[in-house]
Design a protein around this motif. Structure first.
Motif, PDB file in Angstrom:
ATOM      1  N   MET A  10       3.820  10.220  -1.406  1.00 39.28           N
ATOM      2  CA  MET A  10       2.449  10.104  -0.903  1.00 39.28           C
ATOM      3  C   MET A  10       2.400  10.227   0.625  1.00 39.28           C
ATOM      4  O   MET A  10       1.486  10.849   1.166  1.00 39.28           O
ATOM      5  CB  MET A  10       1.835   8.765  -1.337  1.00 39.28           C
ATOM      6  N   GLU A  11       3.385   9.657   1.320  1.00 37.08           N
ATOM      7  CA  GLU A  11       3.427   9.779   2.780  1.00 37.08           C
ATOM      8  C   GLU A  11       3.618  11.239   3.199  1.00 37.08           C
ATOM      9  O   GLU A  11       2.967  11.715   4.125  1.00 37.08           O
ATOM     10  CB  GLU A  11       4.550   8.918   3.352  1.00 37.08           C
TER      11      GLU A  11
ATOM     12  N   TYR B 228      -3.830  18.441  -3.948  1.00 39.19           N
ATOM     13  CA  TYR B 228      -2.583  18.187  -4.653  1.00 39.19           C
ATOM     14  C   TYR B 228      -2.807  17.230  -5.808  1.00 39.19           C
ATOM     15  O   TYR B 228      -3.772  16.477  -5.827  1.00 39.19           O
ATOM     16  CB  TYR B 228      -1.501  17.636  -3.717  1.00 39.19           C
ATOM     17  N   THR B 229      -1.903  17.319  -6.767  1.00 43.05           N
ATOM     18  CA  THR B 229      -1.870  16.361  -7.863  1.00 43.05           C
ATOM     19  C   THR B 229      -0.459  15.810  -7.942  1.00 43.05           C
ATOM     20  O   THR B 229       0.518  16.542  -7.826  1.00 43.05           O
ATOM     21  CB  THR B 229      -2.235  17.006  -9.216  1.00 43.05           C
ATOM     22  N   LEU B 230      -0.371  14.517  -8.114  1.00 38.64           N
ATOM     23  CA  LEU B 230       0.907  13.844  -8.287  1.00 38.64           C
ATOM     24  C   LEU B 230       0.908  13.231  -9.677  1.00 38.64           C
ATOM     25  O   LEU B 230       0.053  12.422  -9.995  1.00 38.64           O
ATOM     26  CB  LEU B 230       1.116  12.763  -7.218  1.00 38.64           C
ATOM     27  N   SER B 231       1.862  13.636 -10.487  1.00 38.08           N
ATOM     28  CA  SER B 231       1.985  13.123 -11.856  1.00 38.08           C
ATOM     29  C   SER B 231       3.257  12.307 -11.977  1.00 38.08           C
ATOM     30  O   SER B 231       4.241  12.572 -11.288  1.00 38.08           O
ATOM     31  CB  SER B 231       2.039  14.279 -12.859  1.00 38.08           C
ATOM     32  N   ILE B 232       3.218  11.335 -12.865  1.00 40.18           N
ATOM     33  CA  ILE B 232       4.391  10.520 -13.147  1.00 40.18           C
ATOM     34  C   ILE B 232       4.650  10.642 -14.640  1.00 40.18           C
ATOM     35  O   ILE B 232       3.731  10.526 -15.448  1.00 40.18           O
ATOM     36  CB  ILE B 232       4.149   9.052 -12.776  1.00 40.18           C
ATOM     37  N   GLY B 233       5.906  10.907 -14.999  1.00 40.05           N
ATOM     38  CA  GLY B 233       6.216  11.065 -16.412  1.00 40.05           C
ATOM     39  C   GLY B 233       7.701  11.021 -16.673  1.00 40.05           C
ATOM     40  O   GLY B 233       8.507  10.725 -15.786  1.00 40.05           O
ATOM     41  N   GLN B 234       8.043  11.327 -17.909  1.00 39.36           N
ATOM     42  CA  GLN B 234       9.452  11.347 -18.290  1.00 39.36           C
ATOM     43  C   GLN B 234      10.085  12.641 -17.810  1.00 39.36           C
ATOM     44  O   GLN B 234       9.440  13.687 -17.723  1.00 39.36           O
ATOM     45  CB  GLN B 234       9.579  11.217 -19.802  1.00 39.36           C
ATOM     46  N   GLU B 235      11.376  12.549 -17.528  1.00 39.17           N
ATOM     47  CA  GLU B 235      12.094  13.671 -16.943  1.00 39.17           C
ATOM     48  C   GLU B 235      12.004  14.955 -17.774  1.00 39.17           C
ATOM     49  O   GLU B 235      11.775  16.031 -17.243  1.00 39.17           O
ATOM     50  CB  GLU B 235      13.556  13.290 -16.766  1.00 39.17           C
TER      51      GLU B 235
ATOM     52  N   SER C 107      15.175   5.140  -0.357  1.00 38.46           N
ATOM     53  CA  SER C 107      15.239   3.687  -0.470  1.00 38.46           C
ATOM     54  C   SER C 107      13.992   3.235  -1.204  1.00 38.46           C
ATOM     55  O   SER C 107      12.888   3.675  -0.864  1.00 38.46           O
ATOM     56  CB  SER C 107      15.265   3.042   0.916  1.00 38.46           C
ATOM     57  N   PRO C 108      14.151   2.380  -2.209  1.00 35.21           N
ATOM     58  CA  PRO C 108      12.968   1.891  -2.929  1.00 35.21           C
ATOM     59  C   PRO C 108      12.020   1.171  -1.962  1.00 35.21           C
ATOM     60  O   PRO C 108      12.451   0.322  -1.192  1.00 35.21           O
ATOM     61  CB  PRO C 108      13.538   0.926  -3.957  1.00 35.21           C
ATOM     62  N   GLN C 109      10.757   1.560  -1.987  1.00 32.14           N
ATOM     63  CA  GLN C 109       9.749   0.949  -1.132  1.00 32.14           C
ATOM     64  C   GLN C 109       8.592   0.484  -2.001  1.00 32.14           C
ATOM     65  O   GLN C 109       8.139   1.226  -2.875  1.00 32.14           O
ATOM     66  CB  GLN C 109       9.225   1.950  -0.112  1.00 32.14           C
ATOM     67  N   PRO C 110       8.098  -0.731  -1.771  1.00 34.62           N
ATOM     68  CA  PRO C 110       6.944  -1.183  -2.552  1.00 34.62           C
ATOM     69  C   PRO C 110       5.699  -0.384  -2.175  1.00 34.62           C
ATOM     70  O   PRO C 110       5.562   0.076  -1.040  1.00 34.62           O
ATOM     71  CB  PRO C 110       6.802  -2.655  -2.163  1.00 34.62           C
ATOM     72  N   LEU C 111       4.819  -0.203  -3.128  1.00 37.44           N
ATOM     73  CA  LEU C 111       3.595   0.562  -2.924  1.00 37.44           C
ATOM     74  C   LEU C 111       2.412  -0.330  -3.249  1.00 37.44           C
ATOM     75  O   LEU C 111       2.320  -0.869  -4.361  1.00 37.44           O
ATOM     76  CB  LEU C 111       3.589   1.799  -3.831  1.00 37.44           C
ATOM     77  N   VAL C 112       1.508  -0.523  -2.285  1.00 40.38           N
ATOM     78  CA  VAL C 112       0.300  -1.302  -2.523  1.00 40.38           C
ATOM     79  C   VAL C 112      -0.690  -0.395  -3.243  1.00 40.38           C
ATOM     80  O   VAL C 112      -1.022   0.686  -2.755  1.00 40.38           O
ATOM     81  CB  VAL C 112      -0.299  -1.827  -1.199  1.00 40.38           C
TER      82      VAL C 112
ATOM     83  N   GLU D 159       7.937  23.475   1.884  1.00 39.52           N
ATOM     84  CA  GLU D 159       7.654  22.539   2.973  1.00 39.52           C
ATOM     85  C   GLU D 159       7.851  21.101   2.498  1.00 39.52           C
ATOM     86  O   GLU D 159       8.434  20.277   3.208  1.00 39.52           O
ATOM     87  CB  GLU D 159       6.220  22.738   3.468  1.00 39.52           C
ATOM     88  N   PHE D 160       7.391  20.796   1.273  1.00 40.41           N
ATOM     89  CA  PHE D 160       7.564  19.453   0.727  1.00 40.41           C
ATOM     90  C   PHE D 160       9.047  19.109   0.584  1.00 40.41           C
ATOM     91  O   PHE D 160       9.480  18.023   0.965  1.00 40.41           O
ATOM     92  CB  PHE D 160       6.862  19.318  -0.625  1.00 40.41           C
ATOM     93  N   VAL D 161       9.817  20.014   0.024  1.00 42.25           N
ATOM     94  CA  VAL D 161      11.252  19.772  -0.180  1.00 42.25           C
ATOM     95  C   VAL D 161      11.933  19.497   1.159  1.00 42.25           C
ATOM     96  O   VAL D 161      12.723  18.554   1.285  1.00 42.25           O
ATOM     97  CB  VAL D 161      11.918  20.964  -0.903  1.00 42.25           C
ATOM     98  N   HIS D 162      11.607  20.286   2.146  1.00 35.76           N
ATOM     99  CA  HIS D 162      12.193  20.087   3.469  1.00 35.76           C
ATOM    100  C   HIS D 162      11.845  18.691   4.007  1.00 35.76           C
ATOM    101  O   HIS D 162      12.721  17.960   4.471  1.00 35.76           O
ATOM    102  CB  HIS D 162      11.710  21.174   4.429  1.00 35.76           C
TER     103      HIS D 162
END
Length: 159
Positions: free
Chosen positions: A54-55, A69-76, A111-116, A149-152
Motif C-alpha cells: 500500500m505504501e 489499482y486493485t490489491l487482492s489477497i488470496g491463496q497462492e 519485515s512484518p508491519q502492523p496495518l491499521v 516500477e512496482f517490483v523495483h
C-alpha cells in the motif's frame, strides 16, 4: 432540380454525421486504452506484505495521478493462476511459489508491519516477528510498465 439539391444536401449531412461518429468512436477507444494502461492489478498471499504494498502504491499514485489499482489477497495457487491468465500485473507470494515459463520474479525481504485498518484502531498484525523472504512476480510477455516500477520499488524498499 430541387430534388437533386435536396438529395445532395441530405447526403452531405449523412456523410458529416458518419464522419463525426467515426471520430467520436476513435476518441472513446483511445480514452479507454489510456485508462487501461494506467490500471494496475496486484495480489498477495501474505497479509504481512499489505502495508508495504500500500505504501508503494501510494508513492506510485503521486507519480502517476491517473493510475488506478486493485490489491487482492488470496491463496497462492489462485494468485498464480490469475497472473498466468493475465488478470494480474504483479504478485507477491512466498519464495517457494512455482511460476510459469512466462513469469519473471525477484526475491525481496520484508519485515512484518502492523496495518491499521480504520480510524477506530482495528489492527491487522502478523504473528511472525522475523523478516520474511518474498517473491515478487510479473509477466515477461508484454509487461505493464507499472509492474516493473512496482517490483523495483518493492525490492529496494527497506521496512
Amino acid at each position: 432540380m430541387k430534388d437533386i439539391a435536396l438529395a445532395a444536401g441530405f447526403l452531405a449531412v449523412m456523410l458529416l454525421g458518419f464522419y463525426l461518429m467515426v471520430k467520436l468512436a476513435k476518441t472513446i477507444e483511445e480514452m479507454q486504452e489510456q485508462k487501461e494502461s494506467y490500471c494496475f492489478h496486484i495480489a498477495t498471499s501474505n497479509p504481512c506484505a499489505i502495508k508495504q504494498i500500500m505504501e508503494i502504491l501510494s508513492d506510485m499514485k503521486v507519480l502517476h495521478p491517473d493510475m488506478h489499482y486493485t490489491l487482492s489477497i488470496g491463496q497462492e495457487g489462485e494468485i498464480l493462476q490469475m497472473l498466468n491468465s493475465r488478470r494480474l500485473d504483479a504478485a507477491v507470494v512466498s519464495p517457494e511459489a512455482a511460476g510459469g515459463r512466462l513469469l519473471m520474479y525477484r526475491l525481496s525481504v520484508i519485515s512484518p508491519q502492523p496495518l491499521v485498518m480504520d480510524e477506530d484502531g482495528a489492527l491487522l498484525a502478523s504473528a511472525e516477528k522475523e523478516s520474511q523472504q518474498q517473491k515478487v512476480m510479473w509477466r515477461m510477455d508484454a509487461p505493464n510498465p507499472l509492474a516493473q516500477e512496482f517490483v523495483h520499488q518493492f525490492c529496494i524498499r527497506k521496512a
